[in-house]
Design an enzyme around this catalytic site. Structure first.
Site: not given
Ligand code: VGL
Ligand code: ZN
Length: 198
Positions: A9, A107, A152
Site C-alpha cells: 500500500d 484489496k 495492513c
Molecule cells: C490501511 C487503513 C485502512 C493500510 C488501509 O494500508 O494499512 N489502513 N486501509
C-alpha cells in the site's frame, strides 16, 4: 527456497498530503526501490475501495474517522474516505518503482468487507488469491515493507505466518498510523506469531 518482496500500500493517500496520511509514509519509497533489486519476485498491494466503502466514516452517520463500529465480521475502525478506485489517492506514490512487480494484488474491493491483509479480507475467510500465487511460484519466504505497519503490514504478516511462510518485516521500510498504541501491540503480536522484525 524462493523469497518474495511484498510492498504494501505505498499509495498517495497513505503519504503526506493524502487522505489517510501515515507520518513519513513517503520516506520509505527510495529505499524500497533499492531493495527491489535484491528480489526475483516482487508483489505490490493496492488498497482499492469502491466509493461509499463501508470502512469509510462518511458512510456511518454520527461517526467520525478513527471511531469503531461492529460489523458482521467484528470490530472495524472507520477511516476517512481513502484509496477510492481510480482516484489520485489510490494511485501508487509516483516515485515507487512499479515496473519490476510481477503481481499487483488489489484489496478492499468488496463494499461491505474491509481488507487489511494481502491474503484475506477482514472476514478472515475470503482469499485474495495471493497464497495460491505464492505456492505455485514456489515462494516460502516473504519480506514485507510499506504502509501501515500496524494495519495492513501487521495483518499481512500474521496471515503469512499462519499460512506457513517465513516472514520478515523490515520496520525501517514501514511507517505506522499508531492509533492508541496500535504500533506497540502490532509488534508484540507479530513477534508472538514468529515474524522476524528487522
Ligand atoms: C490501511 C487503513 C485502512 C493500510 C488501509 O494500508 O494499512 N489502513 N486501509
Ligand atoms: Zn483502506
Amino acid at each position: 527456497m524462493t523469497a518474495a518482496l511484498l510492498v504494501i500500500d505505498v499509495q498517495n493517500d497513505f503519504c503526506p498530503g493524502g487522505a489517510l496520511a501515515v507520518p513519513g509514509g513517503d520516506e520509505v519509497v527510495p529505499k524500497i526501490n533499492a531493495l527491489m533489486t535484491d528480489f526475483k519476485e516482487i508483489i505490490l498491494t493496492q488498497d482499492w475501495h469502491p466509493a461509499g466503502h463501508s470502512s469509510f466514516a462518511s458512510e456511518h452517520p454520527g461517526k467520525a474517522p478513527f471511531e469503531t463500529v461492529e460489523m458482521e465480521y467484528g470490530t472495524q475502525v472507520l477511516w476517512p474516505d481513502h484509496c477510492v478506485q481510480g482516484s489520485h489517492g489510490g494511485a501508487f506514490h509516483p516515485d515507487l518503482d512499479t515496473a519490476p512487480a510481477h503481481l499487483i494484488i488489489r484489496k478492499g474491493m468488496s463494499l461491505k468487507i474491509d481488507s487489511y491483509s494481502a491474503f484475506f479480507e477482514n472476514d478472515r475467510a475470503t482469499h485474495t488469491g495471493l497464497d495460491g500465487y505464492l505456492q505455485t511460484r514456489g515462494v516460502t519466504k516473504l519480506v514485507m515493507v510499506g504502509l501501515a505497519t500496524d494495519f495492513c503490514v501487521q495483518f499481512s504478516a500474521l496471515d503469512a505466518a499462519k499460512l506457513g511462510y517465513r516472514v520478515t518485516v523490515r520496520r525501517d521500510l514501514c511507517r505506522a498510523i499508531d492509533l492508541d498504541g496500535s504500533l506497540a501491540q502490532a509488534e508484540v503480536a507479530m513477534r508472538e506469531a514468529g515474524v522476524t522484525l528487522d
